[in-house]
Motif scaffolding. Structure first.
Motif, PDB file in Angstrom:
ATOM      1  N   PRO A  51     -97.407 -53.034 102.042  1.00 29.53           N
ATOM      2  CA  PRO A  51     -98.885 -53.049 102.166  1.00 29.53           C
ATOM      3  C   PRO A  51     -99.650 -52.862 100.906  1.00 29.53           C
ATOM      4  O   PRO A  51     -99.204 -52.149  99.965  1.00 29.53           O
ATOM      5  CB  PRO A  51     -99.244 -52.009 103.345  1.00 29.53           C
ATOM      6  CG  PRO A  51     -97.948 -51.481 103.758  1.00 29.53           C
ATOM      7  CD  PRO A  51     -96.832 -51.836 102.806  1.00 29.53           C
ATOM      8  N   THR A  52    -100.670 -53.668 100.788  1.00 30.17           N
ATOM      9  CA  THR A  52    -101.618 -53.548  99.755  1.00 30.17           C
ATOM     10  C   THR A  52    -103.064 -53.562 100.328  1.00 30.17           C
ATOM     11  O   THR A  52    -103.410 -54.058 100.887  1.00 30.17           O
ATOM     12  CB  THR A  52    -101.544 -54.899  98.739  1.00 30.17           C
ATOM     13  OG1 THR A  52     -99.947 -54.934  98.315  1.00 30.17           O
ATOM     14  CG2 THR A  52    -102.672 -54.689  97.709  1.00 30.17           C
ATOM     15  N   ALA A  71    -106.209 -54.362 104.899  1.00 26.13           N
ATOM     16  CA  ALA A  71    -104.771 -54.241 103.650  1.00 26.13           C
ATOM     17  C   ALA A  71    -103.990 -55.673 104.315  1.00 26.13           C
ATOM     18  O   ALA A  71    -104.364 -56.264 105.297  1.00 26.13           O
ATOM     19  CB  ALA A  71    -103.873 -53.016 104.107  1.00 26.13           C
ATOM     20  N   LYS A  72    -103.089 -55.982 103.215  1.00 30.88           N
ATOM     21  CA  LYS A  72    -102.227 -57.226 103.647  1.00 30.88           C
ATOM     22  C   LYS A  72    -100.681 -56.514 103.383  1.00 30.88           C
ATOM     23  O   LYS A  72    -100.571 -55.634 102.928  1.00 30.88           O
ATOM     24  CB  LYS A  72    -102.430 -58.270 102.553  1.00 30.88           C
ATOM     25  CG  LYS A  72    -102.390 -57.816 101.119  1.00 30.88           C
ATOM     26  CD  LYS A  72    -102.514 -59.136 100.098  1.00 30.88           C
ATOM     27  CE  LYS A  72    -102.455 -58.841  98.829  1.00 30.88           C
ATOM     28  NZ  LYS A  72    -102.573 -60.010  97.845  1.00 30.88           N
ATOM     29  N   GLY A  73     -99.860 -57.565 103.834  1.00 29.43           N
ATOM     30  CA  GLY A  73     -98.585 -57.180 103.867  1.00 29.43           C
ATOM     31  C   GLY A  73     -97.639 -58.004 104.585  1.00 29.43           C
ATOM     32  O   GLY A  73     -98.215 -58.751 105.614  1.00 29.43           O
ATOM     33  N   PRO A 113     -97.336 -57.555 108.843  1.00 25.66           N
ATOM     34  CA  PRO A 113     -98.599 -57.247 108.789  1.00 25.66           C
ATOM     35  C   PRO A 113     -98.499 -55.661 109.122  1.00 25.66           C
ATOM     36  O   PRO A 113     -97.977 -55.216 109.857  1.00 25.66           O
ATOM     37  CB  PRO A 113     -99.268 -57.940 109.900  1.00 25.66           C
ATOM     38  CG  PRO A 113     -98.435 -59.286 109.999  1.00 25.66           C
ATOM     39  CD  PRO A 113     -97.133 -58.777 109.694  1.00 25.66           C
ATOM     40  N   PRO A 114     -99.339 -54.838 108.328  1.00 28.05           N
ATOM     41  CA  PRO A 114     -99.330 -53.385 108.395  1.00 28.05           C
ATOM     42  C   PRO A 114     -99.961 -53.099 109.573  1.00 28.05           C
ATOM     43  O   PRO A 114    -100.956 -53.551 110.239  1.00 28.05           O
ATOM     44  CB  PRO A 114    -100.049 -53.017 107.047  1.00 28.05           C
ATOM     45  CG  PRO A 114    -100.937 -54.046 106.688  1.00 28.05           C
ATOM     46  CD  PRO A 114    -100.222 -55.411 107.126  1.00 28.05           C
ATOM     47  N   ALA A 154    -102.023 -47.720 105.526  1.00 29.52           N
ATOM     48  CA  ALA A 154    -101.610 -48.963 106.023  1.00 29.52           C
ATOM     49  C   ALA A 154     -99.858 -48.881 106.083  1.00 29.52           C
ATOM     50  O   ALA A 154     -99.505 -48.877 104.644  1.00 29.52           O
ATOM     51  CB  ALA A 154    -102.241 -50.304 105.195  1.00 29.52           C
ATOM     52  N   ARG A 155     -99.358 -49.120 106.897  1.00 33.67           N
ATOM     53  CA  ARG A 155     -97.887 -48.973 106.883  1.00 33.67           C
ATOM     54  C   ARG A 155     -97.052 -50.229 107.180  1.00 33.67           C
ATOM     55  O   ARG A 155     -97.610 -50.835 108.546  1.00 33.67           O
ATOM     56  CB  ARG A 155     -97.583 -47.757 107.682  1.00 33.67           C
ATOM     57  CG  ARG A 155     -96.060 -47.080 107.590  1.00 33.67           C
ATOM     58  CD  ARG A 155     -95.982 -46.038 108.726  1.00 33.67           C
ATOM     59  NE  ARG A 155     -96.846 -44.904 108.252  1.00 33.67           N
ATOM     60  CZ  ARG A 155     -96.629 -44.178 107.090  1.00 33.67           C
ATOM     61  NH1 ARG A 155     -95.371 -44.210 106.518  1.00 33.67           N
ATOM     62  NH2 ARG A 155     -97.499 -43.170 106.942  1.00 33.67           N
ATOM     63  N   ASN A 156     -95.940 -50.746 106.880  1.00 36.37           N
ATOM     64  CA  ASN A 156     -94.915 -51.385 107.427  1.00 36.37           C
ATOM     65  C   ASN A 156     -93.443 -51.143 107.130  1.00 36.37           C
ATOM     66  O   ASN A 156     -93.454 -49.772 106.341  1.00 36.37           O
ATOM     67  CB  ASN A 156     -95.225 -53.128 106.958  1.00 36.37           C
ATOM     68  CG  ASN A 156     -94.927 -53.340 105.578  1.00 36.37           C
ATOM     69  OD1 ASN A 156     -94.631 -52.544 105.127  1.00 36.37           O
ATOM     70  ND2 ASN A 156     -95.629 -54.583 105.247  1.00 36.37           N
TER      71      ASN A 156
END
Length: 1209
Positions: free
Chosen positions: A40-41, A64-66, A69-70, A119-121
């Protein structure tokens, strides 16, 4: 040979600087494509210090993006924030943004705290800053009693503001009661703390409305302090009375108004300290007082003030340095100086610094077994401490990673594996703040891909740099090669430059640079390529430039600017005068390659620039115009132009024609424009209309025409002296018929009866008809139904009536024009209504709330909308006084009406009579009229206080008694319970004696007072009472008689009795003899004084009389026959004694009826009372008089013989 790669630190020329800026932006914009797995960012978050408006919902952003998706979670004050347990908190789908719905319920203060978003993945976790939520506050000013400030001319003054502490702090400004900002100057200015400082005050500073305002921008509210009154007086104005009543402490300061050297009002002492943070605005303030007004100067000890960052505010009393740095620390000195001396103050400034980045960590993409580093370098004062986190967890307790090694502000990665992917946080903090940065390490094995769009076309001007983009991605990092043409080899010449982001630069593009270029990206996992195309365009050039010109005033000048350009580019040519736009003047005309200036004057001199622009380049050329006086010539005859002639019509089309003409003589004043008019011989013969205007240099015009018009044209010329006569009319030209171009306007649908719909419109005129047979197609249908349109074609009229419609139903209406050639465009539908009818239902549940004895509030339930059967205009209340609760008289009923607009369901009935019986009903009103009335509602108003008794007379005065007669109040406003009579004696010096209070039954209209003092004046106060309280009082005065001979018959008023007695005393023999003796004595004294002065002797009696004046001995007035001293004594007594009980005199020296019935009109001859210059009352005391006295002269009071004797002994 490999393609040349630009070194990172290569020096660039000024022309290449914008190019490098563009390249740096492209490099920083390169990111991992979102279709690839990545941690994530955080892309968006709320500010660290987040002040919210407590009146609006709280929105805390976290985006956030990732890939994948986070998911998002939050902490509040360091613990997990479970949003599912709070019904007011919702999270935006696919986002971490929180919305707290405090507008429906809840308080903003409940959600104060420190929030952090995660934000987590599967690849890691990124965290936001600590977001501190605080609601804004705009408190009221604390109430305080502000005493008026009185000070001498020239003193200094500080008006304190002391605004309430808000969040964020308010903006302070001073205004007056009219909301006008108070003027400020070197003498008067506002300090940084909001106080208003006066270096010295002047008389014009006197005002009662110095008001400090605090504006809280966050909540858009303004609070104000109570007005401060300031009075500036000179020493000459301080008389002995003021000095005796005002102590020194009541003056603001004790300095005199004489000139004095400066002293500082702020800051205190000789030195002070100031601390500021790096990057903020440093504000230093010195405000001085003195006379004359001091001037402030600033210097920096052992240094100079930064030129581009130093600003002076508030008449140089405030020094500001923007973007302050540690180098700005030091000692700053402010100097206040006037003609009498100087004083200085030293401010020691220390600049601290919250952490700021030197090198912020950047995202790192590595392939398996690769090495890399994350660097986090920050500075501050004091030096910040660096700490690392991994996926939001302090790295000391995070899961161990053998590929990772921490070395202070650097993390070193060696031979990473896919499990090494994570998000690292660097925290740099000191006592003034912190920095938090997320940077991920993403371990990927990905073949190359080109991110630039395929077959992108680049167009470049010859001999300029060309930049061909090749954005790429891959892991490991791909190598880039460029090829030209389908079978070309790799570009290896020195004329090409390959940048690290893949961009190919051709420093000087030539015609042979045109072609297709291929970008190839390779790594160990594969290869990708992309084609782009380059076109080289010829530069734009000015082949014929404007030339320097010298012209005479009144003549015409032309500048030429001929442009050559690439045939595929379309240039635009713009003319400038002195680097600005051309004047908005009809004398300036731009035609193709020329700029023409007619009737040149001196203001037209200057530099004229021709600018040619295309989408790729622009060029310009300039020339100077000099204006000189004309050569002397015989005086010409100036006149309006002669009419144009030889009008000719060519290029005759259906909708246009070209008109040409020959100008007449301009009569020595250049023609500025031609005016073209037309006549429609078919529809409006003999009437000429304006068609268009063209510049005076033009002799042809392309005219737009309308169908089915028989045109004739004429032309007039105009110069500065006026307009010529019209030319002869041209030949006629009849255009062909066509369908109408437009439809009627002002279409409306209104019913005149309950069962019809009247459709009206503004018809087209003959010119707009475009052909014969003009008609209108009228269409309508109900708006809310499924019916088809009903249409009818009518002649050229402006109204059509649809009958048999339901009552007040919305309709859609269209009116379309048509003629023999066809229909006009489809018109837009407008909404109308069929006719209205009277409402069917009365308002229900009418309720009356009696507010007080003169005001009632009425409430009712609205009627159903369908029952209104029309446009609701409001509700109407009929109310009337049915009968008096006291007399129950029904002989006269006057109904009153109040209308309340719109859909209001309550209203106020003002002006009711107390203790009365009222009836009302309510009706709904539409455009047709009123509906049925609601059932009558009855209510009673409570008792009120009565009016004053209608009259009060004093009759039958005797030695020790007076009889009072009165009429009851005209408006009792209730049931009278009793009368109150108060009276008190008035002695010869007009002092009031003890007050006697009597209660008299309400059924009495006459009362005799006994055991009174003889020959004494009494003042009476009389009023009635009801259960609601006391009414308005009436006052009267009268005198008991001296002896029985002075009593008049009972039917004579006390006033006349007094006048009669006065005349009798003045005509007594003993009184006349006494007056003559006194006059003779005064005459003898005057003769003796005159003789002594003629002999040269001194007569000191006058000086002794001046020094020991006897207030009892004064001369008589001869103009009105009364004792002049009696008025003077009365005036003096009024000056020094308190106001009489029961009388109230406002400060403006007017007596209001509502304040007291003891008004000035009640005294003397029934005229307005008068005042002396000192405010004392000089109206004559007497009872109320119903008739003018017969006597011409009357004394203020009928004096007793004893009083008369005392006045002259």
């Amino acid at each position: 040979m490999q393609l040349k790669i630009m070194p990172k630190k290569k020096r660039l020329s000024a022309g290449r600087a914008p190019l490098m800026l563009f390249l740096c932006q492209m490099i920083s914009a390169l990111e991992v494509p979102l279709d690839l797995v990545q941690p994530p960012t955080i892309t968006q978050q709320s500010p660290k210090d987040y002040i919210i408006d407590p009146r609006e919902n709280i929105v805390i952003q976290c985006e956030a993006k990732g890939k994948p998706p986070p998911s998002f979670s939050w902490t509040r004050n360091g613990t997990h924030f479970d949003i599912d347990k709070d019904p007011l908190v919702t999270m935006k789908p696919g986002s971490g943004t929180l919305t707290i719905n405090i507008m429906s319920e809840g308080k903003a203060e409940t959600y104060e705290g420190v929030y952090q978003c995660t934000a987590r993945n599967e690849r890691g976790a990124a965290i936001s800053n600590n977001i501190v939520i605080r609601p804004s506050r705009s408190p009221l000013w604390t109430k305080e009693k502000l005493e008026p400030i009185i000070l001498r001319n020239g003193q200094s003054l500080v008006l304190p503001c002391r605004p309430p502490i808000g969040l964020p702090p308010p903006i302070i400004f001073w205004m007056d009661n009219s909301f006008q900002r108070l003027p400020q100057s070197e003498r008067v200015s506002q300090g940084l703390n909001g106080d208003l400082y006066f270096s010295n005050v002047l008389p014009e500073d006197t005002r009662e409305d110095y008001i400090c305002y605090a504006r809280f921008n966050h909540t858009q509210t303004i609070q104000q302090k109570q007005p401060i009154s300031v009075k500036v007086i000179s020493v000459d104005e301080l008389n002995d009375t003021i000095a005796a009543n005002l102590s020194d402490t009541e003056f603001y300061g004790a300095k005199s108004h004489r000139q004095r050297p400066p002293t500082f009002l702020t800051p205190d002492g000789n030195t002070s300290r100031k601390e500021e943070l790096r990057g903020n605005v440093l504000s230093l303030e010195c405000i001085a007082e003195g006379l004359p007004t001091p001037i402030i100067y600033w210097i920096k000890e052992d240094g100079t003030l930064p030129i581009n960052r130093t600003f002076y505010r508030n008449f140089k009393k405030t020094l500001q340095i923007i973007q302050v740095t540690e180098a700005d620390s030091g000692n700053y000195q402010c100097i206040a100086k006037n003609a009498l001396g100087a004083i200085h103050h030293t401010i020691s400034v220390t600049v601290k610094a919250a952490p700021y980045w030197i090198i912020a960590p950047q995202n790192l993409v590595l392939s398996p077994e690769e090495d890399g580093t994350l660097i986090c370098r920050a500075n501050g004062n004091p030096k910040p401490r660096i700490s690392w986190l991994s996926n939001g967890v302090p790295i000391e307790i995070a899961p161990d990673d053998p590929s990772r090694k921490i070395d202070g502000d650097t993390i070193i990665f060696s031979k990473v594996q896919e499990r090494s992917s994570a998000v690292y946080q660097c925290n740099a903090s000191n006592e003034y703040g912190y920095l938090l940065a997320n940077a991920f390490v993403n371990v990927l094995a990905e073949p190359p891909r080109i991110l630039t769009s395929a077959n992108t076309l680049y167009q470049v001007i010859a001999n300029r740099a060309a930049l061909l983009d090749c954005a790429f991605f891959g892991s490991p990092l791909p190598t880039i090669e460029w090829f030209k043409g389908a079978k070309g080899s790799a570009l290896r010449e020195d004329i090409y430059v390959l940048h690290e982001n893949g961009t190919l630069e051709i420093p000087v593009a030539q015609k042979d640079s045109t072609g297709t270029y291929t970008c190839v990206a390779r790594n160990k996992l594969g290869m990708a390529k992309n084609d782009v195309h380059l076109e080289i365009k010829d530069p734009t050039r000015i082949i014929k430039q404007p030339e320097y010109a010298v012209v005479q005033r009144g003549s015409t000048v032309s500048f030429e600017c001929k442009v050559k350009h690439d045939h595929t580019l379309i240039p635009t040519v713009t003319w400038l005068k002195d680097h600005g736009e051309l004047p908005n003047d009809g004398r300036f005309t731009v035609d193709k390659d020329h700029l023409v200036v007619a009737d040149v004057n001196d203001d037209d001199g200057g530099t004229y620039t021709c600018v040619a622009n295309t989408t790729l380049d622009n060029v310009s050329a300039s020339a100077v115009l000099s204006v000189v006086a004309p050569t002397p010539t015989p005086a010409p005859i100036y006149d309006v132009p002669n009419p144009p002639f030889d009008l000719e019509l060519t290029d005759q089309l259906d909708r246009s024609v070209q008109l040409s003409w020959t100008p007449g003589d301009d009569n020595n004043s250049p023609i500025t424009k031609f005016i073209i008019e037309y006549e429609d011989a078919m529809h409006e013969p003999g009437l000429w209309h304006h068609q268009t205007e063209v510049p005076g240099t033009q002799t042809t015009a392309q005219l737009k025409l309308s169908p089915y018009v028989n045109y004739s044209f004429r032309v007039m010329a105009e110069n500065n002296l006026g307009r010529s006569l019209p030319s002869e009319a041209s030949e006629q030209y009849l255009t062909k018929a066509a369908e109408p171009d437009k439809n009627p306007t002002a279409v409306e649908g209104l019913g005149s009866e309950p069962d019809n719909l009247v459709i009206t419109w503004k018809p087209l005129n003959g010119f707009e008809s475009n052909g014969p047979g003009l008609q209108y197609k009228v269409s309508w249908r109900q708006k809310d139904g499924d019916d088809e349109w009903t249409s009818v074609v009518v002649a050229n009229v402006s109204k059509y009536i649809v009958s048999g419609t339901p009552t007040f139903v919305p309709y859609l209406i269209k009116v379309q024009a048509l003629n023999d050639a066809g229909f006009a465009p489809e018109p837009a539908a407008v909404m109308g209504h069929s006719g209205e009818d009277l409402p069917m239902v009365a308002p229900g549940n009418v309720r009356v709330n009696v507010v007080n004895s003169t005001l009632a509030e009425v409430h009712w339930d609205p009627v159903p909308l369908k029952s209104i059967r029309g446009h609701l205009q409001g509700y109407r209340i009929y109310y009337w006084k049915a009968q008096s609760s006291l007399t129950r008289n029904r002989r006269h009923i006057e109904k009153k009406i109040l209308t309340f607009q719109g859909s209001k369901t309550h209203g106020m009935l003002p002006g009711l009579e107390p203790f009365s019986h009222y009836t009302l009903n309510v009706r709904v009103v539409n455009g047709k009229g009123e509906g049925p009335a609601s059932p009558d509602k009855v209510f009673n108003t409570p008792e009120g206080v009565p009016s004053a008794p209608s009259s009060l007379k004093i009759v039958n005065p005797t030695l020790d008694s007076l009889t009072l007669e009165w009429e009851p109040p005209s408006h009792p406003n209730g049931i009278l319970t009793e009368y109150t009579l108060k009276y008190q004696p008035i002695n010869s010096t007009h002092e009031l004696g003890p007050l006697v209070d009597l209660k008299i039954p309400a059924n009495k209209t006459r009362w005799t007072l006994k055991n009174l003092n003889f020959s004494t004046r009494y003042k009476f106060y009389f009023y009635a009472r009801t259960a609601a309280g006391s009414g308005i009082q009436i006052t009267e005065e009268a005198i008991t008689t001296v002896d029985e001979a002075g009593i008049l018959p009972p039917d004579v008023g006390a006033g006349k009795a007094m006048a009669s007695r006065q005349v009798d005393i003045a005509t007594q023999g003993w009184f006349i003899g006494l007056m003559c003796a006194v006059a003779l004595l005064i005459l003898i004294l005057l003769i003796v004084c005159f003789i002594r002065r003629n002999k040269g002797g001194k007569y000191p009696v006058k000086e002794k009389e001046d020094a020991h004046a006897d207030p009892e001995i004064q001369p008589m007035k001869e103009d009105d026959g009364t004792f002049g001293e009696y008025r003077s004594l009365e005036s003096d007594a009024e000056d020094h004694k308190p106001l009489k009980k029961g009388s109230r005199t406002p400060s403006d020296r007017t007596v209001k009826k509502e304040d007291s019935d003891d008004s000035l009109v009640d005294y003397g001859e029934g005229v307005n009372g008068q005042f002396n210059e000192d405010g004392s009352f000089i109206g004559q005391y007497s009872g109320k008089k119903e008739k003018e006295p017969a006597e011409g002269n009357e004394s203020s009071e009928a004096p007793s013989p004893v009083n008369a004797m005392n006045s002259f002994v």
